[in-house]
Design a protein around this motif. Sequence first.
Motif, PDB file in Angstrom:
ATOM      1  N   TYR A  97       5.439   7.190  -3.181  1.00  0.00           N
ATOM      2  CA  TYR A  97       4.414   7.911  -2.428  1.00  0.00           C
ATOM      3  C   TYR A  97       3.668   8.890  -3.325  1.00  0.00           C
ATOM      4  O   TYR A  97       2.441   9.013  -3.244  1.00  0.00           O
ATOM      5  CB  TYR A  97       5.047   8.654  -1.244  1.00  0.00           C
ATOM      6  CG  TYR A  97       4.053   9.484  -0.480  1.00  0.00           C
ATOM      7  CD1 TYR A  97       3.226   8.902   0.467  1.00  0.00           C
ATOM      8  CD2 TYR A  97       3.933  10.844  -0.719  1.00  0.00           C
ATOM      9  CE1 TYR A  97       2.297   9.657   1.163  1.00  0.00           C
ATOM     10  CE2 TYR A  97       3.011  11.612  -0.030  1.00  0.00           C
ATOM     11  CZ  TYR A  97       2.191  11.016   0.911  1.00  0.00           C
ATOM     12  OH  TYR A  97       1.263  11.767   1.586  1.00  0.00           O
ATOM     13  N   GLU A 100       1.255   6.920  -5.482  1.00  0.00           N
ATOM     14  CA  GLU A 100       0.147   6.373  -4.691  1.00  0.00           C
ATOM     15  C   GLU A 100      -0.832   7.465  -4.265  1.00  0.00           C
ATOM     16  O   GLU A 100      -2.044   7.252  -4.255  1.00  0.00           O
ATOM     17  CB  GLU A 100       0.701   5.634  -3.469  1.00  0.00           C
ATOM     18  CG  GLU A 100       1.442   4.373  -3.844  1.00  0.00           C
ATOM     19  CD  GLU A 100       2.375   3.854  -2.779  1.00  0.00           C
ATOM     20  OE1 GLU A 100       2.891   2.733  -2.959  1.00  0.00           O
ATOM     21  OE2 GLU A 100       2.608   4.545  -1.766  1.00  0.00           O
ATOM     22  N   ARG A 142       5.428  -3.252  -4.019  1.00  0.00           N
ATOM     23  CA  ARG A 142       4.750  -1.952  -4.055  1.00  0.00           C
ATOM     24  C   ARG A 142       4.489  -1.512  -5.491  1.00  0.00           C
ATOM     25  O   ARG A 142       3.421  -1.000  -5.806  1.00  0.00           O
ATOM     26  CB  ARG A 142       5.622  -0.936  -3.321  1.00  0.00           C
ATOM     27  CG  ARG A 142       4.993   0.384  -3.075  1.00  0.00           C
ATOM     28  CD  ARG A 142       5.874   1.200  -2.160  1.00  0.00           C
ATOM     29  NE  ARG A 142       5.446   2.572  -2.066  1.00  0.00           N
ATOM     30  CZ  ARG A 142       6.109   3.509  -1.422  1.00  0.00           C
ATOM     31  NH1 ARG A 142       7.243   3.207  -0.799  1.00  0.00           N
ATOM     32  NH2 ARG A 142       5.675   4.737  -1.375  1.00  0.00           N
ATOM     33  N   TYR A 146       0.836  -1.074  -7.334  1.00  0.00           N
ATOM     34  CA  TYR A 146       0.450   0.167  -8.010  1.00  0.00           C
ATOM     35  C   TYR A 146      -0.101  -0.132  -9.400  1.00  0.00           C
ATOM     36  O   TYR A 146      -1.150   0.394  -9.779  1.00  0.00           O
ATOM     37  CB  TYR A 146       1.647   1.128  -8.095  1.00  0.00           C
ATOM     38  CG  TYR A 146       1.312   2.397  -8.827  1.00  0.00           C
ATOM     39  CD1 TYR A 146       0.568   3.389  -8.218  1.00  0.00           C
ATOM     40  CD2 TYR A 146       1.713   2.586 -10.145  1.00  0.00           C
ATOM     41  CE1 TYR A 146       0.229   4.552  -8.895  1.00  0.00           C
ATOM     42  CE2 TYR A 146       1.390   3.746 -10.821  1.00  0.00           C
ATOM     43  CZ  TYR A 146       0.648   4.714 -10.194  1.00  0.00           C
ATOM     44  OH  TYR A 146       0.307   5.857 -10.867  1.00  0.00           O
TER      45      TYR A 146
END
Length: 168
Positions: A97, A100, A142, A146
Amino acid sequence: MSKRALKKYLAELGPAELSEQILDLYERFAVVKTYYDFVFNPKEDKLIQEAKCRIGEEYFPKRRKKAKARRSVAQKLIRHYANLGMEPFLLADLMGYNLETALKYEKTRNCPAAFYTSMYKSCREWLTFMVQEGVYPEFQERFINYIRAVEAGSWPNTYEFIALEEQL
């Protein structure tokens, strides 16, 4: 006092004296209180949500005009939760998180070179943590997304991120 001497001292104490000392430590030191509060009532999801709010506020503030965008805020939270013994899946989620959120921030601002370097370091730490804790398969997509976003953003150190991905 050495660990050995402490063990000897604690062995000499009775159960009542030992519990009394632990209660005294609990009342005197915030670190001990935080530890025991976490051990007996973790509320990990709540802590993760609070951390995500703090990280989001760091990059996209609601109260002030200018974002501080300090990597250290997230790193302190991550290190604190790791020391408490939080579940690796939740920690990996928080690390992702953070990256991101920084990626979204970078799209709207001109960032200094130090920003890109620190994001690479955070990405490397995230990957290392996921592999060591065995949660990489859950975050693989994920992580790759990224890296693709970094490539699409043409970051100055994109090659380092690609090399990180290739190491897998």
